[in-house]
Scaffold this active site. Structure first.
Site, mmCIF file in Angstrom:
data_model
loop_
_atom_site.group_PDB
_atom_site.id
_atom_site.type_symbol
_atom_site.label_atom_id
_atom_site.label_comp_id
_atom_site.label_asym_id
_atom_site.label_seq_id
_atom_site.Cartn_x
_atom_site.Cartn_y
_atom_site.Cartn_z
ATOM 1 N N SER A 27 0.814 -1.221 0.000
ATOM 2 C CA SER A 27 0.000 0.000 0.000
ATOM 3 C C SER A 27 0.852 1.278 0.000
ATOM 4 C CB SER A 27 -0.963 -0.014 1.192
ATOM 5 O OG SER A 27 -1.871 -1.072 1.019
ATOM 6 N N LYS A 42 -9.776 -5.646 10.495
ATOM 7 C CA LYS A 42 -10.920 -5.073 9.763
ATOM 8 C C LYS A 42 -12.217 -5.093 10.578
ATOM 9 C CE LYS A 42 -8.904 -5.817 5.237
ATOM 10 N NZ LYS A 42 -8.976 -6.419 3.912
ATOM 11 N N GLY A 92 -13.962 -19.545 1.013
ATOM 12 C CA GLY A 92 -13.523 -18.844 2.223
ATOM 13 C C GLY A 92 -14.682 -18.150 2.911
ATOM 14 N N MET A 129 -7.292 -13.944 -4.604
ATOM 15 C CA MET A 129 -7.098 -12.631 -3.963
ATOM 16 C C MET A 129 -5.654 -12.412 -3.505
ATOM 17 S SD MET A 129 -10.314 -11.605 -1.715
ATOM 18 C CE MET A 129 -11.980 -11.810 -2.241
HETATM 19 P P1 NDP Z 1 -9.005 -14.965 7.283
HETATM 20 O O1 NDP Z 1 -7.918 -15.500 8.138
HETATM 21 O O2 NDP Z 1 -10.054 -14.074 7.884
HETATM 22 O O3 NDP Z 1 -9.813 -16.199 6.618
HETATM 23 C C1 NDP Z 1 -9.128 -17.264 6.056
HETATM 24 C C2 NDP Z 1 -10.103 -18.187 5.311
HETATM 25 O O4 NDP Z 1 -9.306 -19.124 4.569
HETATM 26 C C3 NDP Z 1 -11.017 -19.013 6.202
HETATM 27 O O5 NDP Z 1 -12.272 -19.120 5.574
HETATM 28 C C4 NDP Z 1 -10.293 -20.378 6.257
HETATM 29 O O6 NDP Z 1 -11.178 -21.465 6.460
HETATM 30 C C5 NDP Z 1 -9.741 -20.457 4.859
HETATM 31 N N1 NDP Z 1 -8.563 -21.342 4.724
HETATM 32 C C6 NDP Z 1 -7.329 -21.163 5.254
HETATM 33 N N2 NDP Z 1 -6.503 -22.146 4.855
HETATM 34 C C7 NDP Z 1 -7.225 -22.979 4.042
HETATM 35 C C8 NDP Z 1 -6.919 -24.161 3.320
HETATM 36 N N3 NDP Z 1 -5.696 -24.710 3.354
HETATM 37 N N4 NDP Z 1 -7.892 -24.748 2.578
HETATM 38 C C9 NDP Z 1 -9.140 -24.197 2.539
HETATM 39 N N5 NDP Z 1 -9.502 -23.065 3.220
HETATM 40 C C10 NDP Z 1 -8.539 -22.463 3.969
HETATM 41 O O7 NDP Z 1 -8.271 -14.241 6.048
HETATM 42 P P2 NDP Z 1 -8.864 -13.094 5.119
HETATM 43 O O8 NDP Z 1 -10.241 -13.482 4.753
HETATM 44 O O9 NDP Z 1 -8.679 -11.771 5.729
HETATM 45 O O10 NDP Z 1 -7.867 -13.138 3.853
HETATM 46 C C11 NDP Z 1 -7.924 -14.190 2.903
HETATM 47 C C12 NDP Z 1 -6.977 -13.908 1.737
HETATM 48 O O11 NDP Z 1 -7.403 -12.797 0.968
HETATM 49 C C13 NDP Z 1 -5.540 -13.602 2.148
HETATM 50 O O12 NDP Z 1 -4.677 -14.300 1.271
HETATM 51 C C14 NDP Z 1 -5.410 -12.107 1.925
HETATM 52 O O13 NDP Z 1 -4.073 -11.726 1.633
HETATM 53 C C15 NDP Z 1 -6.315 -11.921 0.717
HETATM 54 N N6 NDP Z 1 -6.822 -10.550 0.561
HETATM 55 C C16 NDP Z 1 -6.470 -9.855 -0.566
HETATM 56 C C17 NDP Z 1 -6.931 -8.577 -0.789
HETATM 57 C C18 NDP Z 1 -6.539 -7.856 -2.040
HETATM 58 O O14 NDP Z 1 -6.743 -6.630 -2.118
HETATM 59 N N7 NDP Z 1 -6.037 -8.542 -3.050
HETATM 60 C C19 NDP Z 1 -7.807 -7.901 0.181
HETATM 61 C C20 NDP Z 1 -8.154 -8.718 1.336
HETATM 62 C C21 NDP Z 1 -7.652 -9.995 1.503
HETATM 63 P P3 NDP Z 1 -11.658 -21.910 7.962
HETATM 64 O O15 NDP Z 1 -12.856 -21.054 8.275
HETATM 65 O O16 NDP Z 1 -11.982 -23.337 7.801
HETATM 66 O O17 NDP Z 1 -10.491 -21.674 8.873
#
Ligand code: NDP
Length: 270
Positions: free
Chosen positions: A17, A66, A127, A214
């Site tokens: 950023s 967030k 997710g 993402m």
């Molecule tokens: P969170 O930690 O809030 O959520 C993670 C999610 O990923 C959960 O639903 C989790 O499932 C799931 N998960 C993790 N590992 C695995 C796996 N091996 N297999 C399947 N599901 C899995 O993270 P965020 O939602 O904040 O972020 C997610 C991604 O999005 C990150 O990579 C982040 O960098 C990216 N992002 C990118 C943005 C952009 O501008 N490009 C903006 C915001 C985010 P469970 O519920 O089962 O634990």
């Protein structure tokens, strides 16, 4: 006088950023500074209070704050209200305004930059974390036919209940995906960070499908799987990152930067 902005997260050193906002400021001749700030995990509110008293005008919010940024906001944009997650704060005469620009950033990248129309498409969002909450209201407004799959099924159910007034979302388990195909699959899990791949079956992509991760800055197992499976368009999330930042810049400065040259420049640097 230079107006001060920042990005708050933990960790924060990886954040692109500061480079993005520096390029926006140069392009639009805005006199701003923009610093990366590491907040202690249990010290988000005091970090924000310190920024306000130091005269900062606003900040971007990244992992894992967030939802706390939503709590601290006194006024909210419609998308922040709907998603209950905030990625942009604006400090105005003793009030804190919270917005969520992740959804509009994602949809603009997909529709405008990649040229993929979302209306009436069968979209699978993987997710149920902060990123999913942030983008769902905008994906529904874009007219998608939306399904969610998550490793922990209960979290996906909670998410669907949270958004039930906004539209119909089908909740699926990975084991149930075998018989279906989607025109767009968005990876909003953090699996790519650890080089893992959610358990998608073969044949999950329709012809002409878009695969969108993402995660940004590198090729991921999901992107490689999508190419092997014949997805037509495969993208990482760098465009989303730049587009959501442009929307935040507009909220702060009332000037909209051009994103294409910034996406190209940041891609060159990574
Ligand atoms: P969170 O930690 O809030 O959520 C993670 C999610 O990923 C959960 O639903 C989790 O499932 C799931 N998960 C993790 N590992 C695995 C796996 N091996 N297999 C399947 N599901 C899995 O993270 P965020 O939602 O904040 O972020 C997610 C991604 O999005 C990150 O990579 C982040 O960098 C990216 N992002 C990118 C943005 C952009 O501008 N490009 C903006 C915001 C985010 P469970 O519920 O089962 O634990």
């Amino acid at each position: 006088m230079t107006d001060k902005y920042a990005v708050i997260g933990n960790p924060i050193s990886h954040s692109k950023s500061p480079q993005i906002h520096k390029l926006f400021a140069e392009q639009t001749s805005q006199d701003i500074s923009y610093d990366p700030i590491l907040s202690p995990l249990h010290g988000f509110t005091s970090t924000i209070k310190r920024l306000v008293s130091d005269g900062y005008k606003g900040c971007s919010i990244t992992l894992p704050f967030k939802f706390e940024a939503f709590q601290i906001s006194q006024h909210l944009s419609e998308s922040a209200q709907a998603s209950q997650a905030v990625n942009t704060l604006k400090f105005d005469e003793n009030t804190i305004y919270g917005a969520n620009t992740d959804g509009s950033g994602l949809v603009r990248d997909i529709q405008h930059n990649l040229g993929f129309t979302l209306k009436e498409r069968r979209v699978l969002l993987m997710g149920a974390g902060g990123a999913a909450y942030g983008v769902i209201p905008t994906l529904l407004s874009a007219g998608t036919n939306l399904s969610i799959v998550n490793r922990t099924f209960n979290s996906a159910q909670r998410l669907a209940e949270h958004f039930e007034t906004l539209g119909n979302i089908s909740i699926l388990k990975y084991e149930e995906l075998g018989s279906q195909a989607f025109e767009c699959i968005i990876n909003a899990t953090s699996s790519s960070i650890t080089n893992e791949m959610p358990p998608l079956p073969n044949g999950i992509f329709s012809p002409d499908a878009l695969a969108y991760d993402m995660m940004y800055g590198r090729d991921t197992p999901f992107m490689r799987f999508a190419r092997e499976q014949g997805a037509d368009l495969v993208s990482d999330g760098l465009g989303m990152l730049v587009e959501q930042a442009a929307e935040a810049f507009f909220i702060w400065r009332k000037v909209r930067p051009e994103t294409t040259p910034v996406i190209l420049e940041i891609r060159k640097q990574t």
